[in-house]
Design a protein around this motif. Structure first.
Motif, mmCIF file in Angstrom:
data_model
loop_
_atom_site.group_PDB
_atom_site.id
_atom_site.type_symbol
_atom_site.label_atom_id
_atom_site.label_comp_id
_atom_site.label_asym_id
_atom_site.label_seq_id
_atom_site.Cartn_x
_atom_site.Cartn_y
_atom_site.Cartn_z
ATOM 1 N N VAL A 138 -60.101 58.966 -23.578
ATOM 2 C CA VAL A 138 -60.274 57.725 -22.810
ATOM 3 C C VAL A 138 -59.961 56.487 -23.659
ATOM 4 N N GLN A 139 -59.780 56.702 -24.958
ATOM 5 C CA GLN A 139 -59.435 55.599 -25.855
ATOM 6 C C GLN A 139 -58.982 56.185 -27.186
ATOM 7 N N LEU A 184 -64.963 50.555 -24.488
ATOM 8 C CA LEU A 184 -63.782 50.945 -23.716
ATOM 9 C C LEU A 184 -63.051 49.703 -23.194
ATOM 10 N N ALA A 185 -63.813 48.684 -22.875
ATOM 11 C CA ALA A 185 -63.231 47.447 -22.340
ATOM 12 C C ALA A 185 -62.360 46.724 -23.366
ATOM 13 N N ASP A 186 -62.478 47.101 -24.640
ATOM 14 C CA ASP A 186 -61.683 46.456 -25.687
ATOM 15 C C ASP A 186 -60.283 47.051 -25.818
ATOM 16 N N THR A 189 -53.452 47.725 -23.170
ATOM 17 C CA THR A 189 -52.850 48.346 -21.981
ATOM 18 C C THR A 189 -52.484 49.811 -22.214
ATOM 19 N N LYS A 190 -52.399 50.224 -23.486
ATOM 20 C CA LYS A 190 -52.110 51.626 -23.811
ATOM 21 C C LYS A 190 -53.389 52.440 -24.012
ATOM 22 N N GLY A 191 -54.536 51.791 -23.821
ATOM 23 C CA GLY A 191 -55.796 52.482 -24.061
ATOM 24 C C GLY A 191 -56.133 52.604 -25.532
ATOM 25 N N GLU A 192 -55.643 51.684 -26.349
ATOM 26 C CA GLU A 192 -55.817 51.746 -27.794
ATOM 27 C C GLU A 192 -56.552 50.516 -28.327
#
Length: 289
Positions: A138-139, A184-186, A189-192
């Motif tokens: 998820v990240q 997770l909110a940090d 756009t790539k989930g990184e």
């Protein structure tokens, strides 16, 4: 009179020495002797028709479940109360070394998110929503790696929402860096999330660790595995306040390679890799309070 003065000086010196000794002791390790106790042989718990591939690596516990990770991404789940096999699966999108694993704060589908250290390559921390049947990323967290001369892992301070990197900066020298735990909110756009040296809250070197293995934090102490055959196998206690090792336990009698560690109640649990026998990992525990 001379004799009395000599005796008086002797007792004053003795009192000072004893006082210094008490202070030094108070600044050292406070806890049990960390004697290993055998828990289980994973090979005997795992059904014969279940294939296990990849060296035993990270280990994390939540509730009654233990998650044993293997190189290239296989996860074996066991019931720690019953010493019973539960399930196995391949982590989705993670074929890394899986050298360390720490449960975090934010909630996943069934458990808190699991932070899995890729260790090698890009040193990614795979933030994973893990269940008893699978795990999806998820990240991804990265660090630019200033100061490290080789690979590094990640471990979590859940109470204070902190994430640490921990890895090599010399042969017998390791480096610890402290960061705020990203949410997770940090993610971009790539989930990184990409942590730089500017994000470091604190860092310090540790002397006396040759081959770093699993890592876990409880209170002021971090428990750190070290070594593999034919090198010495050790368990270190790092005082995070004093920034130095305060205890080292020789694990050579256990014969195998110390890997992932986690804490449940008053016990530190450690999984050991058995050379060329990935299904036959062993779990030991050490009383820490």
């Amino acid at each position: 009179k001379k004799i009395r003065k000599m005796i008086k000086k002797f007792f004053i010196a003795l009192a000072v020495a004893l006082a210094f000794g008490l202070v030094a002791s108070a600044q050292g390790y406070k806890g049990p002797e960390l004697t290993p106790e055998f828990v289980c042989d994973l090979g005997k718990l795992t059904p014969k028709n279940v294939k296990v591939k990849g060296a035993t690596q990270g280990f994390a516990i939540h509730g009654k479940y233990g998650f044993v990770l293997h190189d290239k991404g296989q996860c074996v789940v066991i019931d720690m109360k019953k010493n019973k096999f539960v399930s196995t699966f391949m982590l989705e999108g993670n074929t890394s070394h899986c050298n360390n694993a720490s449960f975090g704060v934010e909630k996943g589908t069934k458990f808190p998110l699991l932070y899995i250290s890729g260790c090698k390559g890009d040193h990614c921390c795979y933030v994973t929503d893990i269940t008893l049947d699978g795990g999806r990323i998820v990240q991804k967290i990265f660090h630019s790696g200033e100061g490290y001369t080789g690979s590094f892992d990640w471990f979590i301070d859940r109470k204070n929402k902190i994430i640490y990197t921990y890895g090599s900066c010399g042969d017998m020298r390791k480096l610890v860096k402290k960061f705020k735990l990203p949410e997770l909110a940090d993610s971009d756009t790539k989930g990184e999330v990409h942590l730089t040296q500017a994000d470091v809250l604190e860092e310090f070197p540790i002397e006396g660790i040759r081959i770093y293995q699993g890592s876990v934090l409880k209170g002021r102490y971090a428990y750190l595995g070290d070594g593999y055959p034919p090198h010495d196998r050790l368990l270190h206690v790092l005082d995070m306040d004093a920034k130095k090792l305060v205890k080292t336990v020789n694990l050579n009698d256990l014969q195998h390679e110390p890997e992932g560690v986690d804490i449940k109640g008053k016990w530190l649990y450690m999984v050991l890799h058995v050379s060329k026998q990935p299904r036959d990992g062993q779990i030991y525990r050490f009383r820490i309070r």
